[in-house]
Design a protein around this motif. Structure first.
Motif, PDB file in Angstrom:
ATOM      1  N   ALA A   1       0.837  -1.194   0.000  1.00 49.90           N
ATOM      2  CA  ALA A   1       0.000   0.000   0.000  1.00 49.90           C
ATOM      3  C   ALA A   1       0.872   1.245   0.000  1.00 49.90           C
ATOM      4  CB  ALA A   1      -0.929  -0.013   1.212  1.00 49.90           C
ATOM      5  N   ASN A   2       0.261   2.350  -0.392  1.00 49.35           N
ATOM      6  CA  ASN A   2       0.997   3.614  -0.443  1.00 49.35           C
ATOM      7  C   ASN A   2       0.819   4.448   0.816  1.00 49.35           C
ATOM      8  OD1 ASN A   2       2.054   3.216  -3.064  1.00 49.35           O
ATOM      9  ND2 ASN A   2       0.084   3.780  -3.948  1.00 49.35           N
ATOM     10  N   ASP A   3      -0.159   4.103   1.651  1.00 47.65           N
ATOM     11  CA  ASP A   3      -0.414   4.865   2.870  1.00 47.65           C
ATOM     12  C   ASP A   3       0.404   4.285   4.015  1.00 47.65           C
ATOM     13  OD1 ASP A   3      -1.337   6.351   4.963  1.00 47.65           O
ATOM     14  OD2 ASP A   3      -3.355   5.482   4.992  1.00 47.65           O
ATOM     15  N   HIS A   4       1.452   4.995   4.395  1.00 50.49           N
ATOM     16  CA  HIS A   4       2.329   4.517   5.459  1.00 50.49           C
ATOM     17  C   HIS A   4       2.216   5.390   6.708  1.00 50.49           C
ATOM     18  CE1 HIS A   4       4.640   3.287   1.633  1.00 50.49           C
ATOM     19  NE2 HIS A   4       3.837   2.320   1.995  1.00 50.49           N
ATOM     20  N   SER A   5       1.040   5.990   6.900  1.00 50.28           N
ATOM     21  CA  SER A   5       0.834   6.894   8.030  1.00 50.28           C
ATOM     22  C   SER A   5       0.981   6.182   9.372  1.00 50.28           C
ATOM     23  CB  SER A   5      -0.548   7.547   7.944  1.00 50.28           C
ATOM     24  OG  SER A   5      -1.564   6.566   7.868  1.00 50.28           O
ATOM     25  N   TYR A   6       0.711   4.872   9.408  1.00 50.25           N
ATOM     26  CA  TYR A   6       0.855   4.112  10.647  1.00 50.25           C
ATOM     27  C   TYR A   6       2.302   4.106  11.139  1.00 50.25           C
ATOM     28  CZ  TYR A   6       2.559   0.500   7.490  1.00 50.25           C
ATOM     29  OH  TYR A   6       3.263  -0.180   6.537  1.00 50.25           O
ATOM     30  N   MET A   7       3.252   4.358  10.222  1.00 49.57           N
ATOM     31  CA  MET A   7       4.663   4.405  10.591  1.00 49.57           C
ATOM     32  C   MET A   7       5.018   5.691  11.354  1.00 49.57           C
ATOM     33  SD  MET A   7       6.685   1.909   9.460  1.00 49.57           S
ATOM     34  CE  MET A   7       6.601   0.516   8.363  1.00 49.57           C
ATOM     35  N   LYS A   8       4.230   6.745  11.116  1.00 48.68           N
ATOM     36  CA  LYS A   8       4.560   8.040  11.705  1.00 48.68           C
ATOM     37  C   LYS A   8       4.539   7.991  13.227  1.00 48.68           C
ATOM     38  CE  LYS A   8       4.714   9.986   7.626  1.00 48.68           C
ATOM     39  NZ  LYS A   8       6.002  10.349   7.022  1.00 48.68           N
ATOM     40  N   LYS A   9       3.681   7.125  13.782  1.00 48.66           N
ATOM     41  CA  LYS A   9       3.554   7.063  15.237  1.00 48.66           C
ATOM     42  C   LYS A   9       4.833   6.538  15.887  1.00 48.66           C
ATOM     43  CE  LYS A   9       0.232   5.795  18.811  1.00 48.66           C
ATOM     44  NZ  LYS A   9      -0.986   5.030  19.138  1.00 48.66           N
ATOM     45  N   LEU A  10       5.599   5.732  15.136  1.00 47.92           N
ATOM     46  CA  LEU A  10       6.870   5.243  15.673  1.00 47.92           C
ATOM     47  C   LEU A  10       7.789   6.422  15.969  1.00 47.92           C
ATOM     48  CD1 LEU A  10       7.599   2.189  13.333  1.00 47.92           C
ATOM     49  CD2 LEU A  10       6.869   2.110  15.719  1.00 47.92           C
ATOM     50  N   GLU A  11       7.807   7.386  15.043  1.00 50.92           N
ATOM     51  CA  GLU A  11       8.635   8.574  15.238  1.00 50.92           C
ATOM     52  C   GLU A  11       8.127   9.385  16.427  1.00 50.92           C
ATOM     53  OE1 GLU A  11      10.199  12.480  12.704  1.00 50.92           O
ATOM     54  OE2 GLU A  11       8.977  10.948  11.735  1.00 50.92           O
ATOM     55  N   GLN A  12       6.798   9.514  16.526  1.00 46.17           N
ATOM     56  CA  GLN A  12       6.208  10.254  17.643  1.00 46.17           C
ATOM     57  C   GLN A  12       6.536   9.592  18.980  1.00 46.17           C
ATOM     58  OE1 GLN A  12       2.060  10.342  16.622  1.00 46.17           O
ATOM     59  NE2 GLN A  12       2.394  11.601  14.786  1.00 46.17           N
ATOM     60  N   GLN A  13       6.526   8.270  18.986  1.00 43.04           N
ATOM     61  CA  GLN A  13       6.827   7.518  20.210  1.00 43.04           C
ATOM     62  C   GLN A  13       8.331   7.367  20.425  1.00 43.04           C
ATOM     63  OE1 GLN A  13       3.681   7.589  21.640  1.00 43.04           O
ATOM     64  NE2 GLN A  13       3.905   5.469  22.264  1.00 43.04           N
ATOM     65  N   GLN A  14       9.113   7.881  19.453  1.00 43.57           N
ATOM     66  CA  GLN A  14      10.566   7.795  19.488  1.00 43.57           C
ATOM     67  C   GLN A  14      11.051   6.339  19.591  1.00 43.57           C
ATOM     68  OE1 GLN A  14      12.633  10.707  21.834  1.00 43.57           O
ATOM     69  NE2 GLN A  14      10.978  12.190  21.670  1.00 43.57           N
ATOM     70  N   ILE A  15      10.420   5.504  18.781  1.00 39.39           N
ATOM     71  CA  ILE A  15      10.860   4.103  18.659  1.00 39.39           C
ATOM     72  C   ILE A  15      11.722   4.011  17.403  1.00 39.39           C
ATOM     73  CG2 ILE A  15      10.133   1.698  18.333  1.00 39.39           C
ATOM     74  CD1 ILE A  15       7.490   2.455  19.720  1.00 39.39           C
ATOM     75  N   PRO A  16      13.015   3.736  17.543  1.00 38.70           N
ATOM     76  CA  PRO A  16      13.909   3.694  16.379  1.00 38.70           C
ATOM     77  C   PRO A  16      13.491   2.623  15.378  1.00 38.70           C
ATOM     78  CG  PRO A  16      15.158   3.750  18.422  1.00 38.70           C
ATOM     79  CD  PRO A  16      13.732   3.503  18.803  1.00 38.70           C
ATOM     80  N   LEU A  17      13.633   2.935  14.088  1.00 37.36           N
ATOM     81  CA  LEU A  17      13.258   2.032  13.011  1.00 37.36           C
ATOM     82  C   LEU A  17      14.361   2.001  11.967  1.00 37.36           C
ATOM     83  CD1 LEU A  17      11.157   0.385  11.262  1.00 37.36           C
ATOM     84  CD2 LEU A  17      10.384   2.624  10.406  1.00 37.36           C
ATOM     85  N   VAL A  18      14.761   0.790  11.579  1.00 42.26           N
ATOM     86  CA  VAL A  18      15.725   0.606  10.489  1.00 42.26           C
ATOM     87  C   VAL A  18      15.095  -0.315   9.450  1.00 42.26           C
ATOM     88  CG1 VAL A  18      17.997  -0.279   9.815  1.00 42.26           C
ATOM     89  CG2 VAL A  18      17.722   0.902  12.012  1.00 42.26           C
ATOM     90  N   PHE A  19      15.084   0.117   8.190  1.00 44.17           N
ATOM     91  CA  PHE A  19      14.645  -0.739   7.095  1.00 44.17           C
ATOM     92  C   PHE A  19      15.850  -1.492   6.533  1.00 44.17           C
ATOM     93  CE2 PHE A  19      11.133   2.488   6.125  1.00 44.17           C
ATOM     94  CZ  PHE A  19      10.147   1.707   6.718  1.00 44.17           C
TER      95      PHE A  19
END
Length: 336
Positions: A132-150
């Motif tokens: 899908a093109n809607d990745h808005s669910y990922m934004k909350k990780l940044e808000q919660q300051q949970i580090p993410l690596v692809f």
């Protein structure tokens, strides 16, 4: 003085003409900092919209000691080797792994990410489904300051650390390998053309055809799936209706499907059709015939992804490193 952009602790310290450690102590409750200085730091931080990295400051608290890994599958040897690399780094740091399998299902991916907002893991290493093109669910990780690596499969619109291989160069080289082996009708087997990895691999294929002065035939880009039986039917139809003398499989399960279909249709590999595939399969030399592979450095990808995640956990500055590793073609009997 308001600043709509994100600034890091180094910039904040420079603005205040203070050391990084002094600024850091203002946010961690240390008693050895002058109250007036602390209030000044907090006031300017608010004006500049500075957000402290709580993961860095809480590392010693060791909230969970877990790292979440979200991957499409582990039957693919590539992901098993990557997880092994991640585990090597995590074990050295005293961390454990939580492994989530999406089966390339976008809803599962969203559900797992949402499930990780609660602090179950200190960080996430992820290879995406891309449905899908809607990745808005990922934004909350940044808000919660949970580090993410692809790693390997990424979302281009999410600004975070990424570890990938040079899929375009590998695909160009793989297609040229088939051309040099005498192939003129090369089918490209793909499962997701919209995902960044699918786009880059397909572009390498297309540019190699152009470089070799071979015509582009739309039907030779064969859309496959994650279902074994459906792939068998798709490839059976392709071999019966198209002229194909070369197969470039973008993922290893499509190479396996090709072998099954060719066996059942009595098509000889490599005499009638030559096959090359992205694959980290250790038994590739034992297949009949031995499979020519584009082998990605899966273990090293895992090492690099985990190293970046711990870098994010232990420093205040944003980490958006983009690491690109090289793959290599290992020629075997399927293209000779």
């Amino acid at each position: 003085m308001a600043n709509n952009g994100n600034i890091n602790i180094k910039e904040l310290a420079r603005h205040l003409n203070l050391s990084k450690s002094t600024v850091s102590r203002a946010f961690t409750g240390h008693s050895d900092i002058n109250l007036e200085t602390k209030e000044r730091i907090l006031k300017v931080a608010k004006e500049l919209n500075y957000q402290p990295n709580h993961h860095a400051s809480n590392l010693r608290a060791q909230k969970s000691k877990n790292i979440a890994i979200i991957v499409p599958e582990i039957a693919n040897n590539f992901f098993s080797q990557a997880i092994d690399g991640i585990e090597t780094v995590a074990r050295e740091k005293g961390y454990h792994l939580l492994i989530y399998l999406t089966a390339d299902n976008f809803e599962s991916e969203v559900a797992y990410v949402n499930d990780l907002y609660n602090g179950r893991a200190d960080g996430i290493i992820m290879s995406v489904s891309g449905e899908a093109n809607d990745h808005s669910y990922m934004k909350k990780l940044e808000q919660q300051q949970i580090p993410l690596v692809f790693f390997d499969r990424v979302y281009d619109d999410i600004n975070t650390a990424k570890v990938v291989t040079d899929d375009y160069a590998s695909s160009f080289e793989a297609t040229m390998h088939l051309v040099q082996a005498g192939c003129k009708n090369i089918a490209f087997l793909v499962t997701n053309k919209q995902l960044s990895i699918g786009k880059m691999r397909m572009q390498g294929y297309l540019d190699a055809l152009r470089h070799a002065n071979l015509p582009f035939v739309d039907e030779l880009i064969v859309d496959c799936s994650n279902d074994i039986n459906l792939n068998y039917a798709i490839l059976t139809n392709a071999f019966k209706t198209l002229t194909i003398d070369g197969i470039f499989a973008s993922v290893e399960r499509l190479a396996f499907a090709t072998y099954y279909v060719c066996h059942d249709l009595g098509i000889s590999i490599p005499n009638q059709v030559k096959v090359i595939s992205f694959s980290s399969l250790e038994i590739a030399p034992l297949l009949n015939p031995a499979l020519t592979t584009i082998t990605q450095p899966a273990y090293e990808l895992g090492i690099q992804a985990a190293t970046l995640l711990f870098k994010m956990l232990t420093q205040d500055e944003p980490v958006t490193d983009q690491i690109v590793l090289a793959s290599k073609i290992i020629p075997r009997s399927s293209t000779l």
